[in-house]
Design an enzyme around this catalytic site. Structure first.
Site, short mmCIF file in Angstrom:
data_model
loop_
_atom_site.label_atom_id
_atom_site.label_comp_id
_atom_site.label_asym_id
_atom_site.label_seq_id
_atom_site.Cartn_x
_atom_site.Cartn_y
_atom_site.Cartn_z
N LYS A 155 16.50 -6.59 -8.72
CA LYS A 155 15.07 -6.60 -8.39
C LYS A 155 14.39 -7.90 -8.81
O LYS A 155 14.72 -8.48 -9.84
CB LYS A 155 14.37 -5.42 -9.09
CG LYS A 155 14.91 -4.04 -8.73
CD LYS A 155 14.38 -3.53 -7.42
CE LYS A 155 12.98 -3.03 -7.46
NZ LYS A 155 12.81 -1.62 -7.72
N GLU A 160 22.52 -8.66 0.54
CA GLU A 160 21.48 -8.41 1.54
C GLU A 160 20.11 -8.42 0.90
O GLU A 160 19.97 -8.12 -0.29
CB GLU A 160 21.68 -7.00 2.15
CG GLU A 160 23.00 -6.83 2.84
CD GLU A 160 23.30 -5.38 3.17
OE1 GLU A 160 22.38 -4.52 3.11
OE2 GLU A 160 24.46 -5.09 3.49
N LYS A 176 16.68 -6.75 0.01
CA LYS A 176 16.29 -5.35 -0.22
C LYS A 176 14.90 -5.15 0.38
O LYS A 176 13.91 -5.66 -0.15
CB LYS A 176 16.30 -5.01 -1.70
CG LYS A 176 16.04 -3.55 -1.95
CD LYS A 176 16.28 -3.18 -3.40
CE LYS A 176 16.12 -1.70 -3.64
NZ LYS A 176 14.82 -1.16 -3.31
N CYS A 214 -28.08 -3.78 -18.05
CA CYS A 214 -27.38 -3.43 -16.82
C CYS A 214 -27.78 -4.40 -15.70
O CYS A 214 -28.97 -4.64 -15.49
CB CYS A 214 -27.73 -2.00 -16.43
SG CYS A 214 -27.10 -1.55 -14.81
N TYR A 226 23.54 0.21 7.51
CA TYR A 226 24.58 1.18 7.15
C TYR A 226 25.02 1.92 8.39
O TYR A 226 24.19 2.26 9.24
CB TYR A 226 23.92 2.16 6.17
CG TYR A 226 24.80 3.07 5.38
CD1 TYR A 226 25.70 2.58 4.45
CD2 TYR A 226 24.70 4.45 5.51
CE1 TYR A 226 26.48 3.43 3.68
CE2 TYR A 226 25.46 5.32 4.74
CZ TYR A 226 26.35 4.79 3.83
OH TYR A 226 27.11 5.63 3.07
N ASP A 285 11.47 -3.51 1.37
CA ASP A 285 10.59 -2.55 0.69
C ASP A 285 9.90 -1.68 1.72
O ASP A 285 8.74 -1.90 2.09
CB ASP A 285 9.57 -3.34 -0.14
CG ASP A 285 8.93 -2.47 -1.20
OD1 ASP A 285 9.36 -1.31 -1.36
OD2 ASP A 285 8.00 -2.95 -1.88
N CYS A 289 -30.03 4.62 -12.09
CA CYS A 289 -29.44 3.29 -11.88
C CYS A 289 -28.88 3.21 -10.45
O CYS A 289 -28.00 3.97 -10.07
CB CYS A 289 -28.32 3.05 -12.90
SG CYS A 289 -27.37 1.57 -12.57
N CYS A 297 -24.02 1.88 -18.99
CA CYS A 297 -25.43 1.90 -18.64
C CYS A 297 -25.86 3.37 -18.80
O CYS A 297 -25.29 4.24 -18.14
CB CYS A 297 -25.63 1.43 -17.20
SG CYS A 297 -27.26 1.86 -16.57
N CYS A 326 -30.00 -2.08 -13.11
CA CYS A 326 -31.31 -1.47 -13.40
C CYS A 326 -31.95 -2.02 -14.67
O CYS A 326 -33.01 -1.56 -15.08
CB CYS A 326 -31.16 0.05 -13.50
SG CYS A 326 -30.22 0.55 -14.95
S1 IVH Z 1 21.98 0.40 0.78
C1 IVH Z 1 22.92 4.63 -1.72
N1 IVH Z 1 20.75 -1.79 1.56
O1 IVH Z 1 16.63 0.68 -1.31
C2 IVH Z 1 21.85 3.91 -1.02
N2 IVH Z 1 19.43 -0.03 0.69
O2 IVH Z 1 16.65 1.74 -4.11
C3 IVH Z 1 22.41 2.73 -0.32
N3 IVH Z 1 17.03 -0.50 0.70
O3 IVH Z 1 17.38 4.05 -0.68
C4 IVH Z 1 21.35 1.96 0.32
N4 IVH Z 1 17.13 -2.50 1.61
O4 IVH Z 1 15.87 2.78 0.98
C5 IVH Z 1 20.61 -0.56 1.02
N5 IVH Z 1 19.80 -3.77 2.32
C6 IVH Z 1 19.67 -2.56 1.81
C7 IVH Z 1 18.41 -2.03 1.49
C8 IVH Z 1 18.33 -0.76 0.91
C9 IVH Z 1 16.33 -1.56 1.14
C10 IVH Z 1 16.42 0.71 0.08
C11 IVH Z 1 16.98 2.03 0.56
C12 IVH Z 1 17.54 2.68 -0.67
C13 IVH Z 1 16.75 2.00 -1.74
C14 IVH Z 1 17.49 2.07 -3.05
#
Ligand code: IVH
Length: 587
Positions: free
Chosen positions: A313, A120, A122, A405, A230, A124, A429, A423, A408
């Protein structure tokens, strides 16, 4: 002997790391802001874990390696998570992934062939838990410290794509990520800048700040969105099934793919990395989840991380662009810093046209010349940095260190113990005066809402404000005359500004000290000094011996305070300021 010495060294480094990580965690979780890039933060954490593995004796029960998330604010009611909301382990290379798989297989006593994965994006943003009873959304909470979160039900109900009712009889808990789309983030920041409000550093901070509002009508205006990933409370067999079920219930789910091998996962990672800049939301990697939920259960958790999922990451993003010019910036302390003006490029979802260079020595060390093609790095949030040069125009730097500067024309000086040039015209200034007023009005000082850089510049250029004291003498008629007519300020913003200035007249002692702008005395030290001194009068007549009693104040900082309190211009300034403001002690 040498191993004892090594342990001592490691201990000293470990203590520093814990302090730093705690500081950045506090900023991130409790103040919705970041002071360093994610990549830099991850490096600190990796080093901490490495030291703990090498010297387990160093680990304390309060180590950041076992804590998750924020301390609990008292802004919202606490909510206990039935199942803790923990965090994911990070992988930065393929080897980390292989080790993760090997550990999971060893723990469950299986071979890699038994595994398949759900991969999946991730997201932010910030994770939230949604509780549905008999199909109705009854409670929503933030992650908090992983065990206790904050009740943000009213706010979450303002998130456009979170259903309030779902067609399901079982009581379920759904977890996912709230985020702010990049277009909404840019629009919000443009608007905040226009109004002189502090801008958010990245979409994640903006999402967190927008969700954790006492007035949910503010949340409603911020265009937040949600991705679910989830679900607890109904029996399903795989993570892929979970996402499909969530989709069926009309939740938006993040992008996912089923993979049978780790090589397939690598391809997914590369594919997502390629398109990440085209998305209207920020992602910071991809997540690898062992697909079988029974196996996930069996694997359970190790400390704060599950053994069944890992985050891979993205490295900090880098891009090449041409260096067009170097501008010279004069800070409020007179510090002269070079700012690189770049040919605008897209980086981490925003257009970058300026980058930091710490000082002229850096230019010399990197032999940077105007016209060079340089490599710029940005990590989603913080100010872009120049990493190096990709193509040089000439062997030697063409950039000349200024001797005067730019504001000034004073002769610039080098101060003992500093690499930077300054400065010295502290009280005459214009650039320093302007930078100081901007600082004085900022959130961590007098917090004058509606008075940002642009507004201060206008007031200054129009001759209405030359010192912070002038702010408190502003009258509606002056501004109306000067700005509303000539600069196009609306009368509402003039009224609002005057109301904010009025409100700022009551100020805590720590913010007052911070607002004095004493060299090297920032928020944290101001708080310590405020705790230690009874009143501003006592502080203004302090001695070196008295300051030496404060933990954390080194000699150079003590010298700066003594220099400040013994200077007649500063004494006059503080006295004048005290005519206009009221310090609230013990706050
Ligand atoms: S599963 C035990 N799936 O990333 C936590 N987390 O660094 C299981 N996050 O706390 C989380 N996208 O806030 C999961 N596709 C994704 C996610 C995801 C972003 C975040 C989430 C988690 C943090 C972990």
């Amino acid at each position: 002997m040498s191993s004892k010495l090594e342990l001592l060294r490691a201990n000293a480094e470990y203590i520093k790391l814990v302090k730093l990580i705690n500081k950045y965690d506090d900023l991130y979780y409790n103040h919705d802001t970041s002071a360093i890039s994610d990549a830099e933060y991850d490096k600190l954490r990796q080093r901490l874990l490495y030291l703990e593995e090498l010297y387990p004796i160093l680990r304390t029960p309060n180590s950041p390696s076992v804590k998750v998330g924020a301390s609990i604010s008292n802004k919202f009611s606490p909510v206990e998570h039935k199942i803790p909301m923990l965090s994911l382990e990070n992988a930065f290379n393929f080897k980390d992934l292989e080790e993760f798989i090997a550990r999971a297989c060893k723990y469950a006593n299986i071979t890699t062939e038994c595994l398949d994965y759900c991969c999946e994006q991730k997201i932010d943003g910030l994770s939230v838990s949604l509780i549905y009873e008999k199909g109705s959304l009854v409670r929503a909470s933030t992650r908090g410290n992983g065990y206790i979160g904050e009740d943000v039900t009213k706010n979450v109900k303002q998130v456009i794509n979170i259903p309030h009712e779902i067609p399901i009889v079982e009581n379920v808990e759904i977890r996912g990520e709230i985020y702010m789309p990049i277009t909404a983030f840019n629009k919000l920041n443009e608007e905040r800048q226009r109004k002189g409000k502090q801008t958010f550093v990245n979409p994640r901070n903006a999402a967190a700040g927008s969700l954790r509002q006492l007035d949910e009508r503010i949340t409603a205006k911020r265009n937040l969105c949600f991705f679910a990933y989830y679900m607890l409370g109904i029996k399903l067999t795989s993570q892929i099934n979970v996402l499909e079920k969530l989709k069926e219930l009309k939740f938006s789910v993040c992008d996912f793919e089923h993979c049978n091998t780790i090589d397939e996962f690598q391809n997914y990672f590369l594919k997502i990395k390629k398109i990440r800049n085209k998305l209207d939301y920020a992602i910071d990697g991809v997540v690898l989840k062992i697909n079988n939920l029974e196996l996930q259960n069996q694997l359970g958790f190790a400390g704060r991380n599950p053994r069944h999922s890992i985050a891979y990451k993205f490295p900090a993003e880098q891009v090449e662009t041409k260096l067009l010019n170097i501008e010279v910036n004069v800070g409020r302390s007179g510090k002269i810093t070079p700012v690189a003006i770049l040919k605008p490029v897209q980086l981490c979802g925003s257009t970058v046209s300026r980058a930091t260079l710490h000082n002229f020595k850096e230019i010399k060390n990197k032999s940077i010349s105007i016209g060079d093609v340089i490599l710029v790095e940005k990590s989603g949030d913080v100010i872009p940095k120049i990493i190096g040069i990709s193509r040089k125009k000439s062997k030697q730097t063409s950039i000349i260190v200024p001797t005067n500067c730019p504001s000034c024309a004073s002769n610039l000086v080098k101060m003992d113990g500093y690499i930077d040039i300054f400065c010295p015209n502290k009280y005459g200034c214009p650039a320093q005066a302007l930078a100081y007023i901007i600082y004085f009005a900022s959130k961590q000082c007098f917090d004058i809402n509606g008075l940002g850089k642009k507004q201060v510049e206008e007031l200054y250029n129009f001759g209405l404000v030359h010192s912070p004291i002038d702010l408190f003498n502003l009258k509606k008629s002056y501004i109306d005359f000067g700005l509303e007519l000539k600069q196009g300020w609306g009368s509402l913003s003039v009224q609002n500004l005057l109301a904010s200035i009025e409100k700022s007249r009551s100020i805590s002692f720590r913010k007052f000290i911070n607002a004095l702008g004493i060299h090297e005395i920032g928020c944290n030290l101001s708080e310590k000094i405020a705790d230690d001194f009874k009143s501003i009068d006592v502080l203004m007549s302090t001695t070196e011996e008295r300051l030496q009693c404060i933990n954390g104040l080194g000699q150079s900082k003590i010298n700066n305070i003594i220099q400040f309190v013994s200077n007649k211009i500063n004494i006059d300034f503080v006295n004048k300021l005290l005519h206009h403001v009221n310090i609230i002690y013990n706050k």
